[in-house]
Motif scaffolding. Structure first.
Motif, PDB file in Angstrom:
ATOM      1  N   GLU A 150       8.946  -6.778 -48.940  1.00 11.83           N
ATOM      2  CA  GLU A 150      10.731  -7.217 -50.211  1.00 11.83           C
ATOM      3  C   GLU A 150       9.915  -8.688 -50.509  1.00 11.83           C
ATOM      4  OE1 GLU A 150      14.949  -5.997 -48.057  1.00 11.83           O
ATOM      5  OE2 GLU A 150      13.238  -6.468 -46.677  1.00 11.83           O
ATOM      6  N   SER A 188       9.212  -6.228 -40.784  1.00  7.30           N
ATOM      7  CA  SER A 188      11.085  -5.488 -40.763  1.00  7.30           C
ATOM      8  C   SER A 188      11.417  -5.079 -39.205  1.00  7.30           C
ATOM      9  CB  SER A 188      10.772  -4.131 -40.786  1.00  7.30           C
ATOM     10  OG  SER A 188      10.115  -3.794 -42.646  1.00  7.30           O
ATOM     11  N   TYR A 195       9.619   1.691 -44.712  1.00  6.87           N
ATOM     12  CA  TYR A 195       9.972   0.542 -44.634  1.00  6.87           C
ATOM     13  C   TYR A 195       9.274  -0.268 -46.296  1.00  6.87           C
ATOM     14  CZ  TYR A 195      12.649  -0.445 -40.844  1.00  6.87           C
ATOM     15  OH  TYR A 195      12.979  -0.352 -39.357  1.00  6.87           O
ATOM     16  N   SER A 210      10.870   1.315 -49.698  1.00 14.17           N
ATOM     17  CA  SER A 210      12.241   0.648 -49.657  1.00 14.17           C
ATOM     18  C   SER A 210      12.096  -0.749 -49.687  1.00 14.17           C
ATOM     19  CB  SER A 210      13.152   0.576 -48.327  1.00 14.17           C
ATOM     20  OG  SER A 210      12.805   2.141 -47.623  1.00 14.17           O
ATOM     21  N   GLY A 211      11.037  -1.807 -49.433  1.00 10.70           N
ATOM     22  CA  GLY A 211      10.642  -3.255 -49.743  1.00 10.70           C
ATOM     23  C   GLY A 211      10.241  -3.180 -50.939  1.00 10.70           C
ATOM     24  N   SER A 221      16.964  -0.518 -46.723  1.00 19.78           N
ATOM     25  CA  SER A 221      16.031   0.045 -45.540  1.00 19.78           C
ATOM     26  C   SER A 221      16.874  -0.377 -44.267  1.00 19.78           C
ATOM     27  CB  SER A 221      14.787  -1.470 -45.271  1.00 19.78           C
ATOM     28  OG  SER A 221      15.878  -2.467 -44.197  1.00 19.78           O
ATOM     29  N   PHE A 275      15.442   6.183 -47.351  1.00 22.42           N
ATOM     30  CA  PHE A 275      14.575   5.788 -46.455  1.00 22.42           C
ATOM     31  C   PHE A 275      13.640   7.275 -45.371  1.00 22.42           C
ATOM     32  CE2 PHE A 275      13.718   4.290 -42.106  1.00 22.42           C
ATOM     33  CZ  PHE A 275      13.295   2.940 -42.004  1.00 22.42           C
TER      34      PHE A 275
END
Length: 407
Positions: free
Chosen positions: A69, A214, A302, A305-306, A312, A319
């Motif tokens: 992210e 994460s 993770y 998603s980022g 997340s 996810f």
């Protein structure tokens, strides 16, 4: 003591991730071929892993963002951002899918050593029963959908794995003076170069940096918790390193034989040290396989998603779809005995490129006061980070060249 155990978690999951069947096999081969001589490489790996993982954990706690992210938000140039995200997704998601079969296969090998091979026939195909069982356990653990459930399960497995491998090393009654010499007297010969690269490469892995950031933000949400994250990291990585060293020590104590994995090592130990060594090592291999079989899909989810801006949350459908795909392909490949050599080679090349790049970016962002405020790196931490980056660049180049059969 209660507060200590309360704040153990993300570090143990990172240890669970890097002590997989690949690490067990690399340590086994290093011990068989070079005895205690390469223990110093594992000591170096532990040191480097603590430095980088502490940065990742601190980043997650303070910023409350995952590493992917932050990469997506901090790299503003559109072309550089696309290149970075594509490289990360390729290395982590495709790479973890390729390695997942090895994780599951390693855990299945541990059970096969204890109980013999068992298969299940379905639609003209013979599936490895233990691979299906490990896949099912991993699915249940991940689908539970809560961080605490996964954390507690993996902490238990790490404890089981630690007892198993350390007990095996103790049973072999190692030579203490030779052990200390191998630990504190570095020696590097041409014939042991790839083994050293393997030992460091299986401990300092890029996807653990994403996973740790994460997990740390899921575990802690206050800057005051940075001290707990640091203690957790040091304790878990040191324990993981001791486990890896225990495997090398166990392998070093047997006569030179044709051993290619930990299952062979377990069988070779039995006539020399009795059946108990075989049982301890097989249980450890099973635990190593199942912990990595859980953390690899989790890390991939993770990262995806980022990079793609998805939620997340562990119960998010997107996810879950990512880790289901990684786990499902791993189970299918392992249970059918399919060996995706070309995919695994691609994953090794991608990870060899990714590790120094991610280490450089991590060091850069750890000096960004807008993200970390007063929790930026000290001069000493930066010096250590630069040294590790130099090592990872050299190892990455050598690893890629060896995979491509250039050296």
């Amino acid at each position: 003591m209660k507060n200590l155990f309360k704040n153990i978690g993300p570090g143990a999951l990172v240890a669970a991730a890097f002590i997989g069947p690949g690490t067990v096999t690399v340590c086994t081969i290093a011990g068989v071929n070079f005895g205690y001589a390469l223990l110093w490489a594992m000591l170096l790996s532990i040191f480097a892993t603590i430095i980088l993982q502490e940065m990742a954990a601190r980043l997650g706690v303070v910023s409350q963002l995952g590493l992917s992210e932050i990469i997506r938000s901090q790299i503003t140039h559109p072309i550089l951002k696309i290149i970075a995200l594509v490289l990360i997704i390729s290395a982590i998601i495709i790479g973890n899918t390729a390695y997942e079969a090895g994780n599951i296969n390693g855990g299945a090998l541990g059970l096969e050593t204890l109980f013999g091979f068992k298969s299940v026939e379905f639609l003209y195909f013979n599936f490895n029963f233990y691979a299906l069982l490990i896949g099912f356990i991993a699915f249940v653990a991940l689908y539970a959908g809560t961080y605490r459930t996964i954390e507690r399960f993996l902490v238990f497995l790490v404890a089981l794995m630690s007892v198993a491998f350390i007990s095996t090393a103790v049973i072999t009654k190692p030579n203490l003076s030779e052990l200390l010499s191998g630990l504190f007297t570095p020696t590097l010969e041409k014939k042991s170069l790839l083994a050293v690269i393997g030992l460091i490469g299986t401990t300092v892995v890029p996807y653990n940096l994403f996973l740790h950031a994460s997990l740390a933000k899921a575990k802690w949400n206050s800057v005051k918790d940075v001290k707990y994250a640091r203690r957790d990291t040091i304790f878990a990585v040191v324990l993981g390193g001791v486990v890896s060293m225990s495997i090398i020590i166990s392998a070093a104590e047997i006569p030179m034989t044709d051993i290619s994995n930990a299952s062979d090592l377990a069988l070779s130990l039995e006539p020399i040290f009795g059946a108990y060594a075989k049982y301890f090592l097989s249980i450890g291999l099973f635990a190593a396989g199942i912990t990595s079989a859980i953390t690899a899909p989790l890390a991939a989810a993770y990262v995806a998603s980022g990079c793609l801006g998805w939620s997340s949350n562990l119960t998010s459908m997107r996810f879950r779809l990512v880790w289901m795909c990684v786990l499902g392909l791993g189970v299918l490949s392992s249970s059918l005995g399919f060996k995706a050599i070309s995919i695994i080679k691609f994953a090794q090349v991608a990870n060899g490129l990714l590790l120094p790049i991610i280490a450089i970016f991590l060091l850069w962002v750890m000096n960004n006061s807008k993200v970390l405020k007063e929790n930026v790196n000290t001069t000493f931490q930066n010096s250590l980070g630069v040294g590790i980056i130099i090592v990872t660049v050299v190892l990455g180049i050598k690893g890629i060249l060896s995979v491509l059969d250039i050296v």
